[in-house]
Design a protein around this motif. Structure first.
Motif, mmCIF file in Angstrom:
data_model
loop_
_atom_site.group_PDB
_atom_site.id
_atom_site.type_symbol
_atom_site.label_atom_id
_atom_site.label_comp_id
_atom_site.label_asym_id
_atom_site.label_seq_id
_atom_site.Cartn_x
_atom_site.Cartn_y
_atom_site.Cartn_z
ATOM 1 N N ILE A 91 14.470 -0.842 5.446
ATOM 2 C CA ILE A 91 14.714 -2.187 4.987
ATOM 3 C C ILE A 91 15.666 -3.066 5.808
ATOM 4 O O ILE A 91 15.445 -4.290 6.440
ATOM 5 C CB ILE A 91 15.327 -2.108 3.630
ATOM 6 C CG1 ILE A 91 14.418 -1.485 2.376
ATOM 7 C CG2 ILE A 91 16.072 -3.289 3.221
ATOM 8 C CD1 ILE A 91 15.136 -1.053 1.079
ATOM 9 N N ALA A 92 16.605 -2.170 6.572
ATOM 10 C CA ALA A 92 17.531 -2.798 7.345
ATOM 11 C C ALA A 92 16.793 -3.184 8.835
ATOM 12 O O ALA A 92 16.803 -4.297 9.336
ATOM 13 C CB ALA A 92 18.732 -1.917 7.877
ATOM 14 N N VAL B 36 7.492 9.407 0.313
ATOM 15 C CA VAL B 36 8.330 8.674 1.292
ATOM 16 C C VAL B 36 9.273 7.688 0.819
ATOM 17 O O VAL B 36 10.346 7.575 1.098
ATOM 18 C CB VAL B 36 7.429 7.996 2.510
ATOM 19 C CG1 VAL B 36 8.259 7.414 3.534
ATOM 20 C CG2 VAL B 36 6.624 9.072 3.075
ATOM 21 N N GLY B 37 8.733 6.940 -0.562
ATOM 22 C CA GLY B 37 9.595 6.072 -0.930
ATOM 23 C C GLY B 37 9.539 4.798 -0.572
ATOM 24 O O GLY B 37 10.422 3.959 -0.906
ATOM 25 N N GLU C 146 0.939 -1.067 -0.127
ATOM 26 C CA GLU C 146 0.192 -0.039 0.030
ATOM 27 C C GLU C 146 0.797 1.269 -0.107
ATOM 28 O O GLU C 146 0.792 2.263 0.589
ATOM 29 C CB GLU C 146 -0.805 0.140 1.189
ATOM 30 C CG GLU C 146 -1.996 -0.861 1.171
ATOM 31 C CD GLU C 146 -3.202 -0.509 0.438
ATOM 32 O OE1 GLU C 146 -3.176 0.599 0.100
ATOM 33 O OE2 GLU C 146 -4.275 -1.179 0.303
ATOM 34 N N SER C 147 2.055 1.176 -0.587
ATOM 35 C CA SER C 147 3.054 2.177 -0.569
ATOM 36 C C SER C 147 2.688 3.470 -1.382
ATOM 37 O O SER C 147 3.430 4.379 -1.240
ATOM 38 C CB SER C 147 4.289 1.692 -1.136
ATOM 39 O OG SER C 147 4.369 1.238 -2.406
ATOM 40 N N TYR C 148 1.608 3.606 -2.226
ATOM 41 C CA TYR C 148 1.641 4.601 -3.253
ATOM 42 C C TYR C 148 0.918 5.665 -2.496
ATOM 43 O O TYR C 148 1.360 7.137 -2.909
ATOM 44 C CB TYR C 148 0.648 4.145 -4.493
ATOM 45 C CG TYR C 148 0.581 5.398 -5.489
ATOM 46 C CD1 TYR C 148 1.578 5.544 -6.228
ATOM 47 C CD2 TYR C 148 -0.539 6.113 -5.661
ATOM 48 C CE1 TYR C 148 1.769 6.389 -7.168
ATOM 49 C CE2 TYR C 148 -0.513 7.471 -6.433
ATOM 50 C CZ TYR C 148 0.540 7.314 -7.336
ATOM 51 O OH TYR C 148 0.628 8.231 -8.117
ATOM 52 N N LEU D 160 11.371 -0.411 -0.553
ATOM 53 C CA LEU D 160 11.111 -1.522 0.349
ATOM 54 C C LEU D 160 10.328 -2.611 -0.181
ATOM 55 O O LEU D 160 10.884 -3.895 0.026
ATOM 56 C CB LEU D 160 10.606 -0.895 1.761
ATOM 57 C CG LEU D 160 10.436 -1.908 2.806
ATOM 58 C CD1 LEU D 160 10.697 -1.380 3.986
ATOM 59 C CD2 LEU D 160 9.268 -2.680 2.828
ATOM 60 N N VAL D 161 9.327 -2.357 -0.922
ATOM 61 C CA VAL D 161 8.631 -3.528 -1.490
ATOM 62 C C VAL D 161 9.461 -4.073 -2.678
ATOM 63 O O VAL D 161 9.478 -5.363 -2.640
ATOM 64 C CB VAL D 161 7.096 -2.843 -1.872
ATOM 65 C CG1 VAL D 161 6.576 -3.879 -2.890
ATOM 66 C CG2 VAL D 161 6.405 -2.179 -0.835
#
Length: 486
Positions: free
Chosen positions: A450-451, A472-473, A355-357, A477-478
């Motif tokens: 990610i880390a 946010v970008g 749901e990153s958009y 990560l996805v």
């Protein structure tokens, strides 16, 4: 005369059959724009970004404050463009016009007027892209491929006319998404499309930084009704706190009004919703003169409400309700808007929901609620900042603590400065009466997130929600966790 010949002569004439098969040709573009064509050509598409040109496209060389599309004409032809729309002569097939932006608008209006397509416009603070896609899938199934829609999130002052210019003459339906950041943006978009049906999904505090109040957001969204053709239909969420306000706007315009939701007064009313075996829902709806039972593939209570709006829009446009039910049962999540992936995890696989958009307070609550209803070993939320909330940002971010606790999210990774308000709130909250409180980590960037997720360590059966505003970008990560998915 043979019997077969007689039958052919008696075949009913359909005005649609006389319309062109090609999307545009040189003569058609010149007539629509008042321009002059240098060569004869036929085009199968219209594009404004040279990077996205496909063979057969006509490239519109738009001019902006910082960029001039004429600089990219050669690149467009290298990718297969057959012609360009320009404001100066060029050494390629082109249609010469005075103003390329006006030419795009003229082309859009010509596309609108030359055929017989029923046009549906969709806006709302949450869910408009998914609802647009569901309406399209419903109408495309029923019309056997004769439906058209705006792609991606082409929903602004350039994307809407471009999407309209791409509508084939023989299309039976056109579905267009409309978005806004400031007051005064929706009405011109609706005027381009001149819809037969206009739907508002919901009203929520998206872009409140620029609009100031929820009432102002509702008033701006209601401007989608101003473009409705005579006899058009306004579709309004009955459960919204601002339903009466939206209905007032529609009544002032004298258009037909259809409401949808759980409210007893809704014209398309939810009677029952049962969780489905695969995470969706089985829905029974009352349409006044009939009842409809269908399945939704998408999980979450918000999709139950969305589906009622889809059914209302399909019916208002003269579409087939059975096809709508089948389309809703088959729809999968869109990239950045609910797409689901199995990703490698210790001992097997984990679920990642993309749901990153986009994100605002209402969509955050809805997707966290859906995550809480998802069967999982552990539930993890990677949450990015919600943008364009202005002075309301700290309060709205801090309030996300409540749905996190209610959904029993085990671990939260917070990304971005605005999320620090939520970190503070989570840090000061004791475990609730059931002894539950999520652990959390604060990150400044997708790389740190990610880390952090890798350090947390996913195991078989975990479910991960990735949600945030696009800037946010978190799409990175996805991509990181899905590129090696098993």
């Amino acid at each position: 005369m043979s019997a077969a010949h007689a039958l052919l002569k008696a075949w009913p004439a359909n005005p649609r059959d006389a319309l062109p098969l090609a999307l545009w040709d040189a003569e058609g573009i010149a007539a629509a724009t008042g321009g002059k064509a240098s060569h004869a050509f036929q085009a199968s598409g219209v594009e404004m970004d040279s990077r996205d040109v496909r063979p057969g496209d006509v490239f519109v060389a738009l001019k902006g404050d910082a960029m001039d599309g004429h600089k990219f004409i050669a690149a467009a032809f290298a990718k297969g463009a057959v012609a360009a729309i320009t404001d100066r002569p060029v050494d390629f097939p082109h249609v010469l016009v005075n103003d390329t932006t006006k030419a795009l608008h003229d082309l859009a209006h010509a596309a609108r007027e030359r055929g017989f397509a029923k046009r549906i416009a969709v806006t709302g603070s949450v869910g408009k892209t998914g609802v647009k896609e569901a309406i399209f899938a419903s109408l495309d199934r029923a019309s056997r491929g004769a439906a058209h829609r705006s792609v991606r999130s082409y929903n602004n002052h350039v994307g809407v006319p471009l999407s309209l210019a791409r509508m084939p003459a023989r299309a039976k339906f056109g579905v267009f998404e409309m978005g806004m950041n400031h007051a005064g943006e929706i009405a011109p978009l609706s005027d381009h499309v001149r819809p037969h049906v206009a739907l508002i999904t919901t009203i929520a505090p998206a872009h409140i930084e620029n609009l100031g109040t929820m009432e102002a957001i509702a008033d701006e969204k209601a401007q989608i009704f101003t473009g409705l053709v005579k006899g058009g239909t306004a579709i309004i969420p009955a459960d919204s706190e601002y339903a009466k306000r939206l209905i007032g706007h529609a009544k002032a315009l004298g258009v037909k009004i259809v409401t949808f939701g759980r409210s007893e007064t809704a014209d398309v009313r939810l009677l029952d919703a049962i969780p489905g075996p695969s995470g969706g829902s089985m829905v029974t709806a009352d349409l006044g003169d009939t009842r409809l039972c269908y399945t939704i593939a998408e999980p979450g209570e918000h999709w139950i409400a969305n589906s009622l709006g889809v059914i209302a829009a399909v019916r208002a446009a003269g579409g087939d309700l059975a096809s709508a039910g089948l389309a809703l049962a088959e729809m999968g999540g869109l990239k950045g808007r609910g797409a689901r992936f199995d990703i490698p995890a210790a001992g097997g696989k984990a679920l990642l929901v993309d749901e990153s958009y986009n994100a605002n307070p209402a969509s955050m609550r809805a997707t966290l609620r859906a995550l809480g209803q998802t069967p999982a070993h552990r539930r993890v939320a990677v949450l990015g900042s919600m943008k364009e909330l202005g002075d309301f940002a700290p309060r709205f971010h801090a309030q996300i603590a409540e749905p996190l606790i209610e959904a029993k999210i085990d671990h939260v990774i917070l990304v971005g400065d605005e999320m620090r308000a939520l970190a503070v709130e989570l840090g000061r909250r004791p475990a609730n009466s059931l002894g539950f409180a999520p652990s959390f980590a604060q990150c400044d960037s997708p790389a740190e997130a990610i880390a952090a997720l890798e350090e947390y360590g996913l195991t078989h059966g975990d479910a991960v929600l990735v949600k945030g505003s696009n800037s946010v970008g978190l799409g990175r990560l996805v991509q990181h966790f899905t590129k090696a998915r098993g």
